[in-house]
Design an enzyme around this catalytic site. Sequence first.
Site, PDB file in Angstrom:
ATOM      1  CG  HIS A  45      -2.161  -0.782   1.068  1.00  0.00           C
ATOM      2  ND1 HIS A  45      -3.302  -0.307   0.472  1.00  0.00           N
ATOM      3  CD2 HIS A  45      -2.429  -2.063   1.427  1.00  0.00           C
ATOM      4  CE1 HIS A  45      -4.226  -1.247   0.466  1.00  0.00           C
ATOM      5  NE2 HIS A  45      -3.724  -2.324   1.038  1.00  0.00           N
ATOM      6  CE  LYS A  54      -6.279  14.116  -0.344  1.00  0.00           C
ATOM      7  NZ  LYS A  54      -6.534  12.903  -1.061  1.00  0.00           N
ATOM      8  NE  ARG A  55      -4.324  10.378   9.738  1.00  0.00           N
ATOM      9  CZ  ARG A  55      -4.097   9.492  10.707  1.00  0.00           C
ATOM     10  NH1 ARG A  55      -4.926   8.493  10.891  1.00  0.00           N
ATOM     11  NH2 ARG A  55      -3.075   9.615  11.530  1.00  0.00           N
ATOM     12  CE  LYS A  71      -2.722  10.911   2.720  1.00  0.00           C
ATOM     13  NZ  LYS A  71      -3.229  10.102   1.605  1.00  0.00           N
ATOM     14  CB  THR A  82     -10.221   5.060  -2.154  1.00  0.00           C
ATOM     15  OG1 THR A  82      -9.910   5.353  -0.795  1.00  0.00           O
ATOM     16  CG2 THR A  82      -9.520   3.785  -2.570  1.00  0.00           C
ATOM     17  CE  LYS A 132     -14.132   6.348  -0.448  1.00  0.00           C
ATOM     18  NZ  LYS A 132     -13.238   6.360   0.710  1.00  0.00           N
TER      19      LYS A 132
END
Length: 785
Positions: free
Chosen positions: A297, A488-489, A494, A596, A600
């Site tokens: 992952h 998101k985290r 990110k 993911t 969405k």
Amino acid sequence: RVYYLSLEYYMGRSLCNTMLNLGIQGACDEALYQLGLDIEELEDIEEDAGLGNGGLGRLAACFLDSMATLGLAAYGYGIRYEYGIFAQRLKNGEQVEDPDDWLRYGNPWEKARPEFMLPVNFYGRVENTEKGAKWVDTQIVFAMPYDSPIPGFRNNVVNTMRLWSAKSPVSFNLKFFNDGDYIQAVCDRNLAENISRVLYPNDNFFEGKELRLKQEYFMVAATLQDIVRRFKSSKFGSRDPVRTSFDRFPEKVAIQLNDTHPALAIPELMRILIDVEGLTWDKAWEVSCKTCAYTNHTVLPEALERWPVHLLERILPRHLQIVYEVNARHLDEVRKKFPGDIDRLRRMSLVEEEGEKRINMAHLAIVGSHAVNGVARIHSEILKADIFKDFYEMSPEKFQNKTNGITPRRWLALCNPGLADAIADRIGETWLTHLEELKKLAAFVNDRGFKRTIHTVKQENKMKLASLIQKEYGISINPSSMYDIQVKRIHEYKRQLLNILHIITMYNRIKQNPSAPFVPRTVMIGGKAAPGYFMAKQIIRLICAVGNIVNNDPVVGDKLKVVFLENYRVTLAEKIIPAADLSQQISTAGTEASGTGNMKFMLNGALTCGTLDGANIEMKEEMGAENIFIFGMTVDEVEELKRKGYNAWDYYNKIPELKQCIDQISSGFFNPQNPDQFKDIANILLNHDRFFLLADYEDYIRCQERVSDMYTNTEEWIKMAIMNIATSGKFSSDRTICEYAREIWGVEPSWEKLPAPHEPKEEEASTPEQPKKEKKETKKPEKKK
């Protein structure tokens, strides 16, 4: 049978999802209404089952839904954490972690199964006997299973998620009683139960703590005993004179390791087969390899698990022996294939000798599995070309790609019923189990009525979110502004910081020329930071500080608002995603395995502003470059920049707007009370940035200008949104699970057993293997109000 092993399951709430999958949502809604009750109030009472950190745990939840919907005989195994992912609270703009006591009122969905309680061993020593090695003098902890039902979508299949809870052995330590220390005896009993007390709140970060290792082994040991028991009680596991009972084990059992967290399943299965069942090493290894498969992952080095040898030696001495033996035989194979390549032996060893001696769990997972997969095409290619290049050259046949997906039941039908109804009115409801059917919507991209409906649904969702934000945070936002969302985290890779630089740039432009035309935006950022991750917590502080200045500046007014979405979780995502206009997926190319959340947003008609990273690449291919906003460096360009050497100061000195932003962060403009608070953020951006924010800044700002221009053309924006929805069929977790089933587990999904969603079912029980045939009826179900 398929066994999915994961240390995380981010399930969210179950009531709505269960009603939807059983096809009784309308009936329940109506029944409560007639009793004078509101079903939404009831739904709000349920606690989120937050037994996961982010993408990995939520993916596991989507996979369970799809495995049941596809009629696979599949089980999810994990840990029943007493405390899930912490509840996030903001205090003076800083994250505070509150314990998530999600079980305080009990959990109506679970059923305790004390009759299947199993012993799990720790510590002790290994004794060599005539019959082979024996693990003795161990300390025992019991694993109590709790089963939760996972209903498939209207197909009479209900699978099981079995979560283990740690229970102390009944016997107290009599020594303490004899010494009169009753309190100590009781306290020691509770130590064992700490194993399932709390979820480690780290996402994409490895924390090598003893308790975490115990959690990983506890889950694996209990699960494998269960798997072996179930196999031996079947007709395939019974002994006969011709074949040993485990010959058919790989045919009948598939074990999927969700990342390296359950990788101890490999030495544990070997221990059971050799020490308990009496198989030879070679036979046990063949059975084990054919049974296990590994999903990777992450490519971030800090996320890869490497357990210190001294810890394994103390807690799991027999397993360390087995790992050493696996490594010796593995390195013999490497020598045969690559004679004389000493450095390759070092690189491919399961045991890392430099510094503290450690076991590389990813290497163990690859060597002990028959299949290894990444979770998006680009990610799988990076694994083969870089992270696991040596292993790919050794066993290319093992490596596969399985691009992630999401369940359309929860992430469209449940969370966005207005959009689901609009789609069903045009193309029927078969898309709920065959998401590729959405491609039929492309035919309506110029249909004025359909475009108007899509626009109306989006506006209604935006109004609902605006009232929620007003109620929860006291911030009044403009529902006709663009909802620009990044949830998101919180993690440096990110790049929430890049988003903040854009917010500051927009703020400076408004201040510089207040009368210039400006497309109003509400920027929402949400996510939790790991409690020990200083930089992530600083990013949250900065978002709140910038928001405080922007939201209270009368010159800015309604043009720009910044909202930090507190305590982001599955339930909040279900409200945010349907209301989004723009989804930000801006990680440095090559760092996000898949994502993911991006899927969405796409499914719910939000447009994406993103880099060519993870699944964004495949999303762009599906929808066409004209329906997505792409910016920034590619993976190859990032690698080239690394080779050349990245100097952030070059960009800082060259781009005046960027220089102004960083100077404001550094000088305390956003926090006059504590002007030094954000100096370290500026320092990292300029001197220690592994994720090349400044290199992508200019292109990002240009891309955001294109977004604003497009948003002013409502007609074109809606057409792009429809094309996003119409091309999201590939990103169903049903498709992903079909690929796992056929290409890794060797089972065939039961597509033909899926009824059309508008066909109500008879109430008849069935097993996953043989669902009863449904009667077709013409009655249409009530739609959710």
